[in-house]
Design an enzyme around this catalytic site. Structure first.
Site, PDB file in Angstrom:
ATOM      1  CD  GLN A   1      -4.465  -7.177  -0.235  1.00  0.00           C
ATOM      2  OE1 GLN A   1      -5.396  -7.869  -0.856  1.00  0.00           O
ATOM      3  NE2 GLN A   1      -3.335  -6.950  -0.859  1.00  0.00           N
TER       4      GLN A   1
ATOM      5  N   GLY B   1       0.292   2.604   0.372  1.00  0.00           N
ATOM      6  CA  GLY B   1       0.075   1.851   1.468  1.00  0.00           C
ATOM      7  C   GLY B   1       1.387   1.889   2.469  1.00  0.00           C
ATOM      8  CB  SER B   2       4.954   1.051   1.616  1.00  0.00           C
ATOM      9  OG  SER B   2       4.767  -0.102   0.792  1.00  0.00           O
TER      10      SER B   2
ATOM     11  CB  THR C   1       3.594  19.753  -5.583  1.00  0.00           C
ATOM     12  OG1 THR C   1       4.158  20.809  -5.517  1.00  0.00           O
ATOM     13  CG2 THR C   1       2.257  20.141  -6.417  1.00  0.00           C
TER      14      THR C   1
ATOM     15  CB  CYS D   1       6.993  -8.164  -1.063  1.00  0.00           C
ATOM     16  SG  CYS D   1       5.604  -7.173  -0.950  1.00  0.00           S
TER      17      CYS D   1
HETATM   18  C1  LIG Z   1       0.093  -3.912  -1.103  1.00  0.00           C
HETATM   19  C2  LIG Z   1       0.180  -3.746   0.362  1.00  0.00           C
HETATM   20  C3  LIG Z   1       0.912  -2.801   1.049  1.00  0.00           C
HETATM   21  C4  LIG Z   1       1.669  -1.835   0.034  1.00  0.00           C
HETATM   22  O1  LIG Z   1       1.022  -0.899  -0.498  1.00  0.00           O
HETATM   23  P1  LIG Z   1       1.785  -0.231  -1.590  1.00  0.00           P
HETATM   24  O2  LIG Z   1       0.554   1.109  -1.930  1.00  0.00           O
HETATM   25  O3  LIG Z   1       1.874  -1.004  -2.725  1.00  0.00           O
HETATM   26  O4  LIG Z   1       2.939   0.447  -0.963  1.00  0.00           O
HETATM   27  C5  LIG Z   1       0.928  -2.862   2.266  1.00  0.00           C
HETATM   28  N1  LIG Z   1       0.219  -3.494   2.946  1.00  0.00           N
HETATM   29  C6  LIG Z   1      -0.605  -4.854   2.292  1.00  0.00           C
HETATM   30  C7  LIG Z   1      -1.308  -5.625   3.454  1.00  0.00           C
HETATM   31  C8  LIG Z   1      -0.650  -4.758   1.003  1.00  0.00           C
HETATM   32  O5  LIG Z   1      -1.228  -5.594   0.486  1.00  0.00           O
END
Ligand SMILES: *Cc1c(COP(=O)(O)O)cnc(C)c1O
Length: 394
Positions: free
Chosen positions: A178, A69-70, A236, A323
């Protein structure tokens, strides 16, 4: 043991695990190789892309695999900023309670000359579409508002915001980490241009996610190198992780309504039970929230002590986002909905699944009630509140 921290991460589903192991063992080729096992890996990769696309109503070529996600958040925002910059547009609209992957990227862009408007999320933790519209200017290149908040679970009026952005010709990104796999999402109906998701939040593996970018939106690479992912993300491909993510998402999507209905029942039982604790308050709107999200503030206690004592009782919970734990600052999300520092410190997030029994929910209610009472029994802040030296806020 009751695991109640599914907003931080989820356990991999059996389907995801089986897929991952089988790809690692039998389908280990490099998708860029021309011989058979390479091509077999390529096929697995493209099947996963089609499966992921279908779940959110996208085209396969609109899906880019990332490390999570990040990364998807960073790439979406960086791309929109670059498109904006070329057109002389350097203003971005977002909200005060976004994930740090979004907020910190915006902070960096500010240093590069972008202007950022962070919208209020109000007491209920919901952005108002009319305020999004009012914030859009001639030079706005991006609106980025999360689909559902990771701490308090509030679901945003995405479709209304999407409509407004489309009307004004502004790109719309949503961090849906989420929400994907938990509530139904359709990028076309919601008028979403860019969307981020992460496998480990829907029973897939960690370290893999995807970015949806509507056809025609030019993405900026964060990682330079080979021509993988249409030249937009070198390296990859994580074929086992990607295949497992697709398996997890297909499974989640197939039972999304039933799961959500079951989970909402448990959530609301938990909310009713915890509301009986004196001087407590639910954080975020009671109805417009993720099926599994419960988040409370309790006056006169420290969230961290609460978590440790709950762990002793076999309940694994969080004070908010992974975090923020370990830092002394209260959650920026709770501050954004107007909780004062003292109150924001006494927070508890229980992110549950529908497979918990009513007995387990009741055990959680009893345990939290006992631990809050116990902590208050020797809390100096609580003594001041009870003696009237300080006024109760909740
Ligand atoms: C967990 C989360 C992320 C980060 O995702 P990762 O796969 O851990 O990098 C970003 N945004 C929200 C809303 C999240 O809950």
């Amino acid at each position: 043991m009751i695991y109640a921290d599914n907003a931080a991460t989820t356990k991999m589903s059996q389907a995801a695990l089986d897929t991952m192991v089988s790809v690692i063992q039998e389908n280990y080729g490099n998708p860029s190789s021309l011989y058979s096992i390479g091509q077999q890996a390529r096929e697995t990769l493209e099947e996963a892309r089609a499966a992921v696309a279908e779940v959110i109503g996208a085209q396969p070529r609109e899906i880019l695999f990332t490390s999570g996600g990040s990364e998807a958040d960073n790439q979406a925002i960086r791309s929109a900023a670059e498109i904006g910059q070329k057109a002389g547009k350097k203003h971005i609209v977002s909200s005060a309670f976004e994930h740090h992957a979004v907020l910190h990227t915006l902070e960096k862009l500010k240093k590069e000359g972008f202007e950022v408007t962070l919208l209020d999320v109000h007491e209920n933790g919901i952005v108002r579409p009319e305020e999004v519209e009012a914030a859009i200017r001639e030079d706005t290149c991006l609106v980025t508002i999360m689909y559902a908040n990771n701490e308090i679970g509030t679901i945003q009026p995405i479709r209304e915001i999407g409509d407004i952005c489309r009307k004004h010709g502004v790109l719309f990104h949503t961090d849906a980490v989420q929400a994907v796999g938990h509530i139904p999402i359709n990028v076309a109906e919601d008028r979403i241009d860019l969307l981020s998701a992460s496998a480990h939040k829907f029973h897939g593996p960690k370290g893999v996610g995807f970015l949806y970018a509507r056809k025609g939106i030019r993405l900026t690479n964060l990682i330079e190198g080979g021509a993988q992912e249409s030249g937009k993300r070198a390296g990859t491909e994580n074929v086992p992780g990607i295949a497992a993510m697709a398996a997890a998402l297909k499974e989640a999507a197939g039972q999304i309504e039933q799961n959500a209905a079951k989970t909402v029942q448990k959530r609301d039982r938990l909310i009713r039970g915890l509301s009986a604790i004196p001087h407590s308050a639910l954080n975020g709107d009671a109805a417009r929230r993720l099926p599994g999200n419960v988040n409370f503030c309790f006056e006169g206690i420290e969230g961290e002590s609460l978590l440790l004592l709950l762990d002793d009782k076999g309940i694994e919970a969080s004070s908010g986002s992974a975090c923020t734990s370990g830092s002394l600052d209260p959650s920026h999300v709770l501050l954004a909905i107007g909780r004062v520092h003292d109150v924001a410190h006494g927070s508890l997030r229980l992110s549950i699944e529908g497979n918990l029994t009513d007995e387990e929910i009741d055990y959680m209610i009893r345990s939290v009630t006992e631990v809050v009472e116990y902590l208050r029994s020797f809390s100096p802040i609580w003594r001041d509140l009870e003696s009237g030296k300080k006024p109760h806020i909740l």
